[in-house]
Scaffold this active site. Sequence first.
Site, PDB file in Angstrom:
ATOM      1  N   GLU A  72       0.817  -1.222   0.000  1.00 43.30           N
ATOM      2  CA  GLU A  72       0.000   0.000   0.000  1.00 43.30           C
ATOM      3  C   GLU A  72       0.856   1.280   0.000  1.00 43.30           C
ATOM      4  O   GLU A  72       0.786   2.082   0.946  1.00 43.30           O
ATOM      5  CB  GLU A  72      -0.958  -0.012   1.190  1.00 43.30           C
ATOM      6  CG  GLU A  72      -1.938  -1.172   1.129  1.00 43.30           C
ATOM      7  CD  GLU A  72      -2.940  -1.197   2.273  1.00 43.30           C
ATOM      8  OE1 GLU A  72      -2.814  -0.368   3.206  1.00 43.30           O
ATOM      9  OE2 GLU A  72      -3.854  -2.041   2.246  1.00 43.30           O
ATOM     10  N   GLU A  83      -4.603  -8.635  -0.703  1.00 40.14           N
ATOM     11  CA  GLU A  83      -5.474  -8.641   0.474  1.00 40.14           C
ATOM     12  C   GLU A  83      -6.908  -8.548  -0.006  1.00 40.14           C
ATOM     13  O   GLU A  83      -7.225  -7.740  -0.892  1.00 40.14           O
ATOM     14  CB  GLU A  83      -5.180  -7.460   1.398  1.00 40.14           C
ATOM     15  CG  GLU A  83      -3.809  -7.482   2.055  1.00 40.14           C
ATOM     16  CD  GLU A  83      -3.575  -6.266   2.954  1.00 40.14           C
ATOM     17  OE1 GLU A  83      -4.569  -5.582   3.297  1.00 40.14           O
ATOM     18  OE2 GLU A  83      -2.412  -6.006   3.306  1.00 40.14           O
TER      19      GLU A  83
END
Length: 682
Positions: A294, A413
């Site tokens: 991220e 994810e």
Amino acid sequence: MNRRPRARLRVAAVVAAALAMLATGLFGAVSAQAAQGCSVDYEVTAQWSGGFTADVAVTNLGESVNGWELAWSFPSGQQVTQAWNAEVAAAAGTTVAKHLSYNAAIASGASVSFGFIGSWSGANEVPAAFSLNGTVCDGGSSEPTTTPPPTGNATAMEQVAAMQPGWNVGNTLDALGGETAWGNPLITEELLAHVKSQGFNSIRLPVTWEEYMGPGPDYTVDPARMERVAQVIDWALEQDLQVLLNVHHDSWMWLNELSTDHDAVLAKYEALWTQIADRFKDYPAELSFESVNEPQFTGAEGEAGDALTEELNLVFHELVRGSGGNNDDRLLVLPTLVTNADQPRLDALKTTIDGLDDPMVAATIHFYGFWPFSVNIAGFTSYNAEVEADLVGTFQRVNDTFVDAGIPVIMGEWAVLNYDHNRPGVHQPGELLKFFEAAEYQARDKGVTTMLWDAGQFLERNSLQWRDQHMYEYFASGVTTRSGTASFDSVYLPGSGAIGSASLTLNRNGLDFEGLWQGGTELAEGADYTVSGDTLTFTAAGLTRLAGDREYGVNAELEARFSAGVPWRIKIITSDEPVLSNATGPSATFAIPTEFNGDTLATMEAKYADGTNAGTATWTSYQEFWSNFRPDYSAGTLILTPEFLAAVTDGQPVTLTFHFYSGATASYSITESGGTVTGTAL
């Protein structure tokens, strides 16, 4: 760890009529017809000191059966300690596996599989004989059809496909303050063996490095930390799990300052990946690297953030490829900005990957669903058309941008936000299962590999038990098969008075509806229910019988069975309108006395007298579940959190409307003044 090669039964089982005779004493005689022929593929998938995991595939070579038991004897005294996709028991030296509700039928030529964890001492020889419903399985063995291809000479697309499905060892090596600081136990060999046994083919290993790095200019990683990471990777590879290793919370701890302290941050990033690449350069292809989790940058969003993400990805690629060993062609995984799947973010990463012209590169994004549904805010309590459109659109975009262009995609994810065993009730169970079922279908359909984000909310790692076994069954089945669902998972009945008929809409998902069951008893079509098109209607007589004494809460649990997948559970619930009572108390601990009367809270609206929204979310009247309000069913209260009350204007009355899943509502007025809340039922 002493690991033996995989052991498989590759010869016809010998005659074992005695097994069938002994088996009837474990679960009772099989009520279905005997099998007319069968074959068994028994595979020891992993073994360690005192324990092992095994997969068993049974192929029916005769006419279809509905209800099965497979019996065998362990030649070395082994014992089954835990099983999945079957109920297993043992007595008098015989072990018997029995079907579950959703896999009782085996068509002619079809197979059913189950697995287990076992214990052994001295030897772990494979069983020599099996019998299915009293018939010896002497039809020879069948080759497994789901074993992933080897990755040694695989293309990036093949390797990523072989990683499906994957599982994150979340909140562990990425936790700040130590591996156990965020509530999970140390990673063990047994944990990874269990993960493999549950059908996962890869793990994503999030690692936060910042707390273990020395000062510049070398930024040396603590050798003990590096070796602990290596130990976990070694264990996973021993279990035939692929591993995706990354740089995790460093993304917001220091890498986010690339936009404001460029040279110093880049030097630290280069030093970190130089050390990681060197330590693991001789590891096999089953280990892959992800540049950063991220990526995010202070004050740099959109195109500015894309440019910084590209810079990190390019530096990572150059460092790893130049480090020698197997890193020359190791799979490298590159994220979008914040691993976001909006089209501009995908396009930016596609441009980066095209420029690299490297066949062993994959893209990665994360997906937690439509945000209001994922956290339960703004009234999104169901898997509705808007939630579905967001899900379908996400998978379609990554397919169109990458997969169709030959670039594999790892959804590194996926789950929903705010789902946690410590925060029960945020999501309605059936609506959550519909989301999970649809996501897995889209992953298969669009060629995306998924890695479930599990920080302990799904698998309880001390006991190695799924916190919700039924949910796990959806995960396991959804890798290959759709499941049928319905418009809701509950039918609510009044606590008194006549009971009428009630209808649900079936979502067949391409399957055939095969009826309703209560436990092992099939309900009678016509008398208990009818089906017209996709409308399932429970008759008044059927519901009256199922409701019994109509005690508040769940009176009966049913299964809607389809031709494949996991049955859809339907609860028959008796409830009356919840009753709220007046109360006064401090803002820090204010709770509304509540008689829930069998109902379950869905959401809460909050408005001032002039109709404007009250609470932490001013853009919607529906506040976020748990962070603003939450039920405590055992205590009989509805809790308003200090965060919500702090956002309420002092002295101004607020009207709260509580919505329940039965369709009932309850209104309540509160006024917060000087740290004290006065509440009145309306």
